[in-house]
Write an enzyme that holds these catalytic residues in place. Structure first.
Site, PDB file in Angstrom:
ATOM      1  N   HIS A  53       1.569   4.464   6.753  1.00 49.44           N
ATOM      2  CA  HIS A  53       1.758   4.121   5.338  1.00 49.44           C
ATOM      3  C   HIS A  53       1.049   5.073   4.376  1.00 49.44           C
ATOM      4  CE1 HIS A  53       1.802   0.597   8.003  1.00 49.44           C
ATOM      5  NE2 HIS A  53       2.937   0.342   7.394  1.00 49.44           N
ATOM      6  N   CYS A  54       1.009   6.366   4.735  1.00 51.35           N
ATOM      7  CA  CYS A  54       0.356   7.388   3.879  1.00 51.35           C
ATOM      8  C   CYS A  54      -1.106   7.044   3.589  1.00 51.35           C
ATOM      9  CB  CYS A  54       1.081   7.572   2.548  1.00 51.35           C
ATOM     10  SG  CYS A  54       2.765   8.131   2.707  1.00 51.35           S
ATOM     11  N   SER A  55      -1.724   6.227   4.439  1.00 53.54           N
ATOM     12  CA  SER A  55      -3.122   5.859   4.192  1.00 53.54           C
ATOM     13  C   SER A  55      -3.934   5.914   5.492  1.00 53.54           C
ATOM     14  CB  SER A  55      -3.222   4.448   3.612  1.00 53.54           C
ATOM     15  OG  SER A  55      -2.549   4.373   2.401  1.00 53.54           O
TER      16      SER A  55
END
Ligand SMILES: Cc1ncc(COP(=O)(O)O)c(C=O)c1O
Length: 395
Positions: free
Chosen positions: A347-349
């Protein structure tokens, strides 16, 4: 519980934390109206279509200002997404160097610009470790600051754990040290109250295409008076065209080039939907769905849930894993066999995943929105129950 048949493949969209779908009907109508009936370039020409496009953009700015309780709509700057808004604040506030403090739940749109500047040797930054339940102890933010700190950046809610971070307390710390605070409200705008002026937030960045129900290609940056920074992008604004310098006044200083007026017409309709519905009602609806989902997940064998359990500490983003499957196997099976759209992976995190111990595995994320129903939640629970039983991990 609502039981679907094998043939029941009515789509269930639960990837709202990435972007909301569907949008309220008024958003589609506003997009259609702009595309067919307006069509001009806002703030450029003196003819009727350009003027009407300009009025559309102004109405969008005024709607966002109302949502945030901001008195002066010209402080609402339109960007193409939250990432661009975050970059204007981060690169602008640290243009002449210095130190920044961030949390270990930040999205790559905060971490990567800081990393790029740190690698270029122009800045340094410290990362405050959050708890594995997605909590932040604000005193750690203060402890991480130095005399060189020029920016604190903090997510309002994590897009992985769904946890709410204590931004008002962080704002109080920032105020005491006279350091500006950037709040990444990508996951809270439209579903939680946001009061940048009352809370003392200098930069507030969010997407228009998530819980505000605007289309993709829309984002917002609010800048508090006195905290203006250099823009990221220079060019035509339709104002002061005789000058070789970028206008000093807002919003033109930060809005070079043709705006996404089409998208902003849709965003205005989305924000007006949120205002008419009420953030409290949206939050209540999501509370019922989230608690139903959390309770159902707890009953399924092999499910591990991440993030806080209490509603007061979270938003409608629920991350989990199912024993016997990788997170991407769960997401593809839900998609292909059940018509349920969720998102797996990181999740791009990656920072948030490291914080909760899922950097290697990722998680399955169900992002709820006001448009979801209890039946949507039950469809997900039922599909997971079947998968759990098929795999032999269910009870
Ligand atoms: C917490 C957070 N910050 C920033 C972003 C980036 O938003 P955008 O894709 O609109 O640039 C996201 C998107 O998922 C997010 O969840």
């Amino acid at each position: 519980m609502y039981m679907s048949t094998e043939a029941d493949l009515r789509e269930v969209y639960l990837d709202n934390a990435a972007t909301t779908y569907p949008k309220p009907e008024a958003v589609y109508e506003a997009l259609d109206r702009f595309a067919r009936e307006v069509g001009g370039n806002p703030g450029r020409s003196g003819h009727a279509r350009s003027l009407e496009a300009g009025r559309e953009v102004l109405r969008a700015r005024e709607a966002v200002a109302r949502l945030l309780g901001v008195g002066d709509p010209s402080r609402i700057l339109f960007t193409k997404n939250a990432t661009e808004a975050l970059n204007i604040a981060i690169q602008g506030a640290l243009r002449t160097g210095g130190h920044a403090v961030i949390t270990s739940l930040e999205h790559n749109s905060v971490w990567r610009p800081l990393e790029a500047m740190a690698r270029a040797g122009t800045i340094a930054y410290s990362m405050v470790e959050c708890g594995s339940d997605g909590s932040l102890d604000p005193s750690k933010v203060e402890a991480a600051m130095s005399g060189e700190t020029r920016l604190i950046a903090c997510a309002h809610a994590s897009n992985v754990t769904g946890s709410l971070l204590p931004v008002e307390e962080v704002a109080e710390i920032a105020r005491r040290h006279r350091v500006p605070l950037l709040v990444d409200a990508a996951q809270t705008a439209g579903r939680c109250e946001l009061r940048p002026e009352a809370w003392g937030i200098q930069y507030l960045a969010f997407s228009g295409h998530k819980e505000l129900f605007g289309p993709q290609g829309t984002g917002v940056l609010y800048i508090a008076p006195g905290w203006e920074v250099e823009p990221l992008c220079y060019g035509g604004t339709g104002s002061l065209s005789e000058s070789s310098s970028q206008p000093e006044f807002l919003p033109d200083r930060y809005e070079s080039g043709t705006l996404n007026a089409f998208g902003l017409a849709g965003l205005r309709a989305g924000v007006e939907f949120v205002l008419a519905t009420g953030v409290d009602r949206i939050r209540e609806h999501e509370e019922a769905l989230t608690l139903r989902l959390l309770e159902g997940l707890r009953r399924i064998g092999g499910v591990r849930i991440y993030g806080p359990q209490e509603w007061e500490r979270r938003v409608g983003i629920v991350s989990f894993n199912l024993a016997g499957f990788t997170s991407s196997e769960v997401a593809s099976r839900l998609d292909e066999a059940y018509g349920i759209r969720v998102r797996s992976g990181l999740h791009c995190s990656p920072l948030a995943h490291r914080t909760i111990g899922t950097l290697e595995t990722g998680v399955v994320r169900a992002g709820l929105s006001f448009m979801n129903t209890p039946e949507d939640v039950d469809r997900l629970l039922e599909a997971l129950e079947r998968m759990s039983l098929d795999c032999g991990v269910g009870s």
